[in-house]
Design a protein around this motif. Structure first.
Motif, mmCIF file in Angstrom:
data_model
loop_
_atom_site.group_PDB
_atom_site.id
_atom_site.type_symbol
_atom_site.label_atom_id
_atom_site.label_comp_id
_atom_site.label_asym_id
_atom_site.label_seq_id
_atom_site.Cartn_x
_atom_site.Cartn_y
_atom_site.Cartn_z
ATOM 1 N N ASP A 12 50.513 41.564 34.055
ATOM 2 C CA ASP A 12 49.299 40.976 34.702
ATOM 3 C C ASP A 12 47.904 41.450 34.299
ATOM 4 O O ASP A 12 46.835 40.666 34.005
ATOM 5 N N TYR A 13 47.984 42.736 34.005
ATOM 6 C CA TYR A 13 46.562 43.370 33.671
ATOM 7 C C TYR A 13 46.440 42.649 32.230
ATOM 8 O O TYR A 13 45.219 42.423 31.824
ATOM 9 N N ILE A 14 47.346 42.546 31.294
ATOM 10 C CA ILE A 14 46.956 42.001 29.726
ATOM 11 C C ILE A 14 46.507 40.560 30.100
ATOM 12 O O ILE A 14 45.477 40.299 29.531
ATOM 13 N N TRP A 15 47.187 39.822 31.008
ATOM 14 C CA TRP A 15 46.812 38.396 31.379
ATOM 15 C C TRP A 15 45.325 38.327 31.913
ATOM 16 O O TRP A 15 44.517 37.670 31.403
ATOM 17 N N LEU A 16 45.057 39.086 32.919
ATOM 18 C CA LEU A 16 43.809 39.100 33.694
ATOM 19 C C LEU A 16 42.613 39.665 33.198
ATOM 20 O O LEU A 16 41.433 39.340 33.098
ATOM 21 N N ALA A 17 43.014 40.744 32.339
ATOM 22 C CA ALA A 17 41.930 41.502 31.777
ATOM 23 C C ALA A 17 41.445 41.231 30.357
ATOM 24 O O ALA A 17 40.390 41.561 29.908
ATOM 25 N N HIS A 18 42.555 40.472 29.647
ATOM 26 C CA HIS A 18 42.113 39.949 28.269
ATOM 27 C C HIS A 18 42.438 38.708 27.995
ATOM 28 O O HIS A 18 41.642 38.363 27.449
ATOM 29 N N ILE A 19 43.738 38.188 28.166
ATOM 30 C CA ILE A 19 43.993 36.740 27.732
ATOM 31 C C ILE A 19 42.903 35.751 28.338
ATOM 32 O O ILE A 19 42.515 35.112 27.750
ATOM 33 N N ALA A 20 43.264 35.629 29.764
ATOM 34 C CA ALA A 20 42.152 34.787 30.797
ATOM 35 C C ALA A 20 41.097 35.284 31.275
ATOM 36 O O ALA A 20 40.896 34.568 32.222
ATOM 37 N N LYS A 21 40.799 36.499 30.851
ATOM 38 C CA LYS A 21 39.590 37.027 31.931
ATOM 39 C C LYS A 21 38.466 35.874 31.696
ATOM 40 O O LYS A 21 37.900 35.906 32.965
ATOM 41 N N LYS A 22 37.981 35.335 30.546
ATOM 42 C CA LYS A 22 36.881 34.499 30.670
ATOM 43 C C LYS A 22 37.384 33.662 31.641
ATOM 44 O O LYS A 22 36.166 32.947 32.645
ATOM 45 N N ILE A 23 38.391 32.959 31.810
ATOM 46 C CA ILE A 23 38.769 31.894 32.651
ATOM 47 C C ILE A 23 38.549 32.112 34.175
ATOM 48 O O ILE A 23 37.958 31.365 34.718
ATOM 49 N N TYR A 24 39.263 33.318 34.419
ATOM 50 C CA TYR A 24 39.058 33.832 35.909
ATOM 51 C C TYR A 24 37.754 34.060 36.190
ATOM 52 O O TYR A 24 37.284 34.063 37.295
ATOM 53 N N LEU A 25 36.838 34.761 35.436
ATOM 54 C CA LEU A 25 35.372 35.208 35.612
ATOM 55 C C LEU A 25 34.579 33.939 35.890
ATOM 56 O O LEU A 25 33.688 33.755 36.722
ATOM 57 N N THR A 26 34.766 32.901 35.074
ATOM 58 C CA THR A 26 33.902 31.665 34.984
ATOM 59 C C THR A 26 34.155 30.936 36.342
ATOM 60 O O THR A 26 33.475 30.541 37.205
ATOM 61 N N SER A 27 35.431 30.896 36.734
ATOM 62 C CA SER A 27 35.728 30.103 37.746
ATOM 63 C C SER A 27 35.926 30.693 39.125
ATOM 64 O O SER A 27 35.498 30.056 40.119
ATOM 65 N N LEU A 28 35.867 31.878 39.435
ATOM 66 C CA LEU A 28 35.873 32.790 40.483
ATOM 67 C C LEU A 28 34.406 33.514 40.739
ATOM 68 O O LEU A 28 34.324 34.255 41.735
ATOM 69 N N GLN A 29 33.637 33.171 40.003
ATOM 70 C CA GLN A 29 32.378 34.139 39.959
ATOM 71 C C GLN A 29 31.674 34.084 41.346
ATOM 72 O O GLN A 29 30.834 34.930 41.693
ATOM 73 N N ASP A 30 31.981 33.038 42.037
ATOM 74 C CA ASP A 30 31.052 32.461 43.493
ATOM 75 C C ASP A 30 31.621 32.956 44.644
ATOM 76 O O ASP A 30 31.236 33.145 45.407
ATOM 77 N N ILE A 31 33.085 33.686 44.225
ATOM 78 C CA ILE A 31 34.062 33.744 45.469
ATOM 79 C C ILE A 31 34.477 35.283 45.218
ATOM 80 O O ILE A 31 35.393 35.538 46.000
ATOM 81 N N THR A 32 34.252 36.239 44.333
ATOM 82 C CA THR A 32 34.837 37.340 44.168
ATOM 83 C C THR A 32 33.708 38.400 43.751
ATOM 84 O O THR A 32 32.694 37.993 43.337
ATOM 85 N N VAL A 33 34.242 39.761 43.686
ATOM 86 C CA VAL A 33 33.356 40.780 43.465
ATOM 87 C C VAL A 33 33.307 40.848 41.662
ATOM 88 O O VAL A 33 34.956 40.927 41.158
ATOM 89 N N ILE A 34 32.451 41.032 41.065
ATOM 90 C CA ILE A 34 32.417 41.070 39.558
ATOM 91 C C ILE A 34 31.455 42.357 39.399
ATOM 92 O O ILE A 34 30.397 42.503 39.782
#
Length: 140
Positions: free
Chosen positions: A20-42
């Motif tokens: 999950d770390y590899i996925w969330l922090a590296h592979i798909a990081k940009k997807i999650y950051l872009t998609s969740l920027q309005d509803i999560t802490v960054i």
């Protein structure tokens, strides 16, 4: 058998966290950051999870794997069976989470729903197979 399951659960926990770390922090990081920027802490360009809740996510998933996928602990079950059964479990687990988000969170993207369900299906089935391999290697 309980000691084998305990070891497999520990290996499963480590596998969940690493994959999950590899996925969330590296592979798909940009997807999650872009998609969740309005509803999560960054912070510093990374998602910041609520850390006290994180262990419970993986503990619940591990409990579900052992409870709903007994083939993990059964060395006579094939890894294909483990993969298929746990893929269905992972699909249901992630679909329930993601469709709930889609239904309740403002601007939760449908594309992220699909991506996360596919990822969760793969993640859960991969971890289940790792756990099954651990049990099988310990029984020999």
């Amino acid at each position: 058998m309980l000691i084998y399951q305990s070891i497999a659960a520990f290996v499963g926990l480590i596998s969940f966290v690493i994959l999950d770390y590899i996925w969330l922090a590296h592979i798909a990081k940009k997807i999650y950051l872009t998609s969740l920027q309005d509803i999560t802490v960054i912070e510093n360009g990374s998602l910041v999870p609520y850390l006290p809740a994180v262990p419970f996510v993986y503990i619940v998933a591990l409990f579900g794997l052992f409870f709903f996928i007994p083939a993990i602990s059964n060395p006579s079950s094939s890894l294909v069976t483990v993969w298929h059964m746990s893929a269905v479990f992972g699909f249901v687990l992630y679909a329930f989470y993601d469709f709930t988000n889609l239904a309740t969170l403002k601007n939760y993207p449908f594309s992220l729903t699909i991506i996360d369900i596919v990822w969760g299906t793969f993640l859960v089935s991969s971890v289940a197979c790792i756990m099954a391999l651990v049990v099988r290697s310990l029984i020999k």
